[in-house]
Design a protein around this motif. Structure first.
Motif, mmCIF file in Angstrom:
data_model
loop_
_atom_site.group_PDB
_atom_site.id
_atom_site.type_symbol
_atom_site.label_atom_id
_atom_site.label_comp_id
_atom_site.label_asym_id
_atom_site.label_seq_id
_atom_site.Cartn_x
_atom_site.Cartn_y
_atom_site.Cartn_z
ATOM 1 N N THR A 1 0.839 -1.199 0.000
ATOM 2 C CA THR A 1 0.000 0.000 0.000
ATOM 3 C C THR A 1 0.875 1.250 0.000
ATOM 4 O O THR A 1 2.106 1.162 0.003
ATOM 5 C CB THR A 1 -0.899 0.022 1.251
ATOM 6 N N ILE A 2 0.234 2.392 0.039
ATOM 7 C CA ILE A 2 0.942 3.670 0.084
ATOM 8 C C ILE A 2 1.925 3.701 1.249
ATOM 9 O O ILE A 2 3.030 4.242 1.129
ATOM 10 C CB ILE A 2 -0.073 4.835 0.173
ATOM 11 N N ALA A 3 1.567 3.100 2.363
ATOM 12 C CA ALA A 3 2.440 3.073 3.536
ATOM 13 C C ALA A 3 3.764 2.354 3.274
ATOM 14 O O ALA A 3 4.741 2.563 3.979
ATOM 15 C CB ALA A 3 1.723 2.416 4.715
ATOM 16 N N ASN A 4 3.808 1.534 2.227
ATOM 17 C CA ASN A 4 5.012 0.779 1.902
ATOM 18 C C ASN A 4 5.944 1.500 0.926
ATOM 19 O O ASN A 4 6.988 0.966 0.562
ATOM 20 C CB ASN A 4 4.647 -0.585 1.321
ATOM 21 N N ILE A 5 5.575 2.694 0.495
ATOM 22 C CA ILE A 5 6.450 3.449 -0.395
ATOM 23 C C ILE A 5 7.699 3.858 0.383
ATOM 24 O O ILE A 5 7.610 4.405 1.478
ATOM 25 C CB ILE A 5 5.746 4.696 -0.973
ATOM 26 N N ASP A 6 8.850 3.587 -0.198
ATOM 27 C CA ASP A 6 10.128 3.890 0.442
ATOM 28 C C ASP A 6 10.880 4.908 -0.420
ATOM 29 O O ASP A 6 11.576 4.538 -1.364
ATOM 30 C CB ASP A 6 10.939 2.600 0.614
ATOM 31 N N PHE A 7 10.714 6.186 -0.106
ATOM 32 C CA PHE A 7 11.333 7.277 -0.864
ATOM 33 C C PHE A 7 12.855 7.177 -0.814
ATOM 34 O O PHE A 7 13.436 6.989 0.251
ATOM 35 C CB PHE A 7 10.877 8.623 -0.285
ATOM 36 N N ASP A 8 13.498 7.278 -1.970
ATOM 37 C CA ASP A 8 14.956 7.239 -2.059
ATOM 38 C C ASP A 8 15.486 8.669 -1.979
ATOM 39 O O ASP A 8 15.646 9.343 -2.990
ATOM 40 C CB ASP A 8 15.393 6.577 -3.368
ATOM 41 N N LEU B 1 18.776 9.580 -4.008
ATOM 42 C CA LEU B 1 18.681 9.777 -5.452
ATOM 43 C C LEU B 1 17.755 10.928 -5.837
ATOM 44 O O LEU B 1 18.049 11.681 -6.754
ATOM 45 C CB LEU B 1 18.200 8.477 -6.111
ATOM 46 N N TYR B 2 16.637 11.093 -5.137
ATOM 47 C CA TYR B 2 15.614 12.030 -5.600
ATOM 48 C C TYR B 2 15.517 13.333 -4.808
ATOM 49 O O TYR B 2 14.844 14.260 -5.258
ATOM 50 C CB TYR B 2 14.251 11.333 -5.626
ATOM 51 N N SER B 3 16.156 13.454 -3.681
ATOM 52 C CA SER B 3 16.003 14.680 -2.888
ATOM 53 C C SER B 3 16.755 15.873 -3.469
ATOM 54 O O SER B 3 16.490 17.008 -3.096
ATOM 55 C CB SER B 3 16.434 14.443 -1.441
ATOM 56 N N GLN B 4 17.684 15.634 -4.381
ATOM 57 C CA GLN B 4 18.436 16.734 -4.981
ATOM 58 C C GLN B 4 17.680 17.432 -6.110
ATOM 59 O O GLN B 4 18.083 18.486 -6.576
ATOM 60 C CB GLN B 4 19.788 16.222 -5.508
ATOM 61 N N ALA B 5 16.589 16.851 -6.546
ATOM 62 C CA ALA B 5 15.817 17.418 -7.660
ATOM 63 C C ALA B 5 15.155 18.724 -7.245
ATOM 64 O O ALA B 5 14.854 18.949 -6.059
ATOM 65 C CB ALA B 5 14.754 16.417 -8.103
ATOM 66 N N ILE C 1 -5.265 0.944 -0.014
ATOM 67 C CA ILE C 1 -5.226 1.080 -1.469
ATOM 68 C C ILE C 1 -4.036 0.274 -1.963
ATOM 69 O O ILE C 1 -2.884 0.610 -1.695
ATOM 70 C CB ILE C 1 -5.115 2.557 -1.887
ATOM 71 N N HIS C 2 -4.342 -0.797 -2.674
ATOM 72 C CA HIS C 2 -3.313 -1.706 -3.145
ATOM 73 C C HIS C 2 -2.520 -1.093 -4.292
ATOM 74 O O HIS C 2 -3.095 -0.545 -5.233
ATOM 75 C CB HIS C 2 -3.949 -3.027 -3.597
ATOM 76 N N LEU C 3 -1.194 -1.163 -4.189
ATOM 77 C CA LEU C 3 -0.299 -0.704 -5.247
ATOM 78 C C LEU C 3 0.621 -1.859 -5.622
ATOM 79 O O LEU C 3 1.510 -2.220 -4.853
ATOM 80 C CB LEU C 3 0.534 0.494 -4.775
ATOM 81 N N ASP C 4 0.414 -2.419 -6.792
ATOM 82 C CA ASP C 4 1.228 -3.552 -7.232
ATOM 83 C C ASP C 4 2.703 -3.205 -7.340
ATOM 84 O O ASP C 4 3.563 -4.045 -7.115
ATOM 85 C CB ASP C 4 0.762 -4.050 -8.613
ATOM 86 N N ASN C 5 3.001 -1.977 -7.700
ATOM 87 C CA ASN C 5 4.373 -1.585 -8.016
ATOM 88 C C ASN C 5 4.989 -0.642 -6.988
ATOM 89 O O ASN C 5 5.859 0.164 -7.325
ATOM 90 C CB ASN C 5 4.403 -0.954 -9.412
ATOM 91 N N VAL C 6 4.564 -0.768 -5.753
ATOM 92 C CA VAL C 6 5.040 0.129 -4.698
ATOM 93 C C VAL C 6 6.566 0.098 -4.570
ATOM 94 O O VAL C 6 7.184 1.109 -4.264
ATOM 95 C CB VAL C 6 4.334 -0.191 -3.355
ATOM 96 N N HIS C 7 7.179 -1.037 -4.839
ATOM 97 C CA HIS C 7 8.636 -1.168 -4.713
ATOM 98 C C HIS C 7 9.381 -0.300 -5.725
ATOM 99 O O HIS C 7 10.572 -0.011 -5.537
ATOM 100 C CB HIS C 7 9.044 -2.638 -4.874
ATOM 101 N N LEU C 8 8.702 0.164 -6.781
ATOM 102 C CA LEU C 8 9.334 1.013 -7.793
ATOM 103 C C LEU C 8 9.098 2.503 -7.560
ATOM 104 O O LEU C 8 9.676 3.334 -8.241
ATOM 105 C CB LEU C 8 8.791 0.655 -9.186
ATOM 106 N N MET C 9 8.283 2.828 -6.600
ATOM 107 C CA MET C 9 7.864 4.220 -6.408
ATOM 108 C C MET C 9 8.785 4.985 -5.469
ATOM 109 O O MET C 9 8.352 5.775 -4.651
ATOM 110 C CB MET C 9 6.413 4.241 -5.961
ATOM 111 N N ARG C 10 10.057 4.764 -5.653
ATOM 112 C CA ARG C 10 11.088 5.404 -4.832
ATOM 113 C C ARG C 10 11.178 6.902 -5.098
ATOM 114 O O ARG C 10 11.812 7.626 -4.356
ATOM 115 C CB ARG C 10 12.435 4.746 -5.119
#
Length: 186
Positions: free
Chosen positions: A3-10, A13-17, A34-43
């Protein structure tokens, strides 16, 4: 279930943007997962489960611009309490449970059309996050000068594109099945 709670922001890599992507889903009572199949890619997206913390984050980072994916109840509360959207919050995409909620929101949010880019239902959230992520990473790649970071971004981009391809293929399969069943019923 992812779910959204499983999103692990990188953040490495992305904080410099200059532009950041956020998702807000705060529920004060038992909430629907809310099920997210691709949560592991949402870094590439930073999750928030607390509206005041998300608002503070946006308000204190005025040199950044933001795209915010927000749950219907969270953004309506935000707009109701503040009646304003910060200038550096460029785009808002609202997700809601049903098509009837979507129709209501389309009418209610007309005065915020410069900021609110889209209203989607929960079942489209995973795919829409992938599409936004694909475009976002492409934009970051065009500005990146560090070869190592660029390679990491391109690897993330490839994974997001593949996941989007599978998501669209699954959607086509579901539509084909729906058509087949409706033809059989006729």
């Amino acid at each position: 279930m992812q779910t959204i709670a499983n999103i692990d922001f990188d953040s490495t890599l992305y904080s410099q943007a200059h532009h950041w992507m956020l998702i807000l889903y705060q529920m004060n009572e038992p909430s629907m997962a809310i099920h997210l199949d691709n949560v592991h890619l949402m870094r590439f997206i930073q999750p928030f489960d607390n509206m005041p913390r998300c608002q503070n984050y946006i308000n204190t980072n005025t040199v950044k611009t933001f795209t915010l994916f927000s749950y219907i109840g969270n953004i309506l509360t935000w707009l109701w309490n503040n009646n304003a959207i910060p200038d550096h919050l460029n785009h808002i995409i609202i997700f809601c449970p049903s098509s009837s909620d979507k129709k209501y929101l389309q009418a209610w949010t007309k005065r915020y059309t410069k900021k609110i880019r889209d209203i989607i239902t929960h079942d489209a959230l995973d795919r829409e996050l992938l599409i936004a992520g694909m475009k976002y990473i492409e934009e970051l790649c065009s500005y990146c000068e560090d070869e190592g970071v660029l390679n990491l971004l391109k690897e993330d981009h490839k994974k997001v594109c593949l996941a989007l391809m599978y998501s669209v293929a699954n959607q086509i399969t579901l539509q084909d099945e729906y058509i087949r069943l409706s033809e059989e019923a006729s």
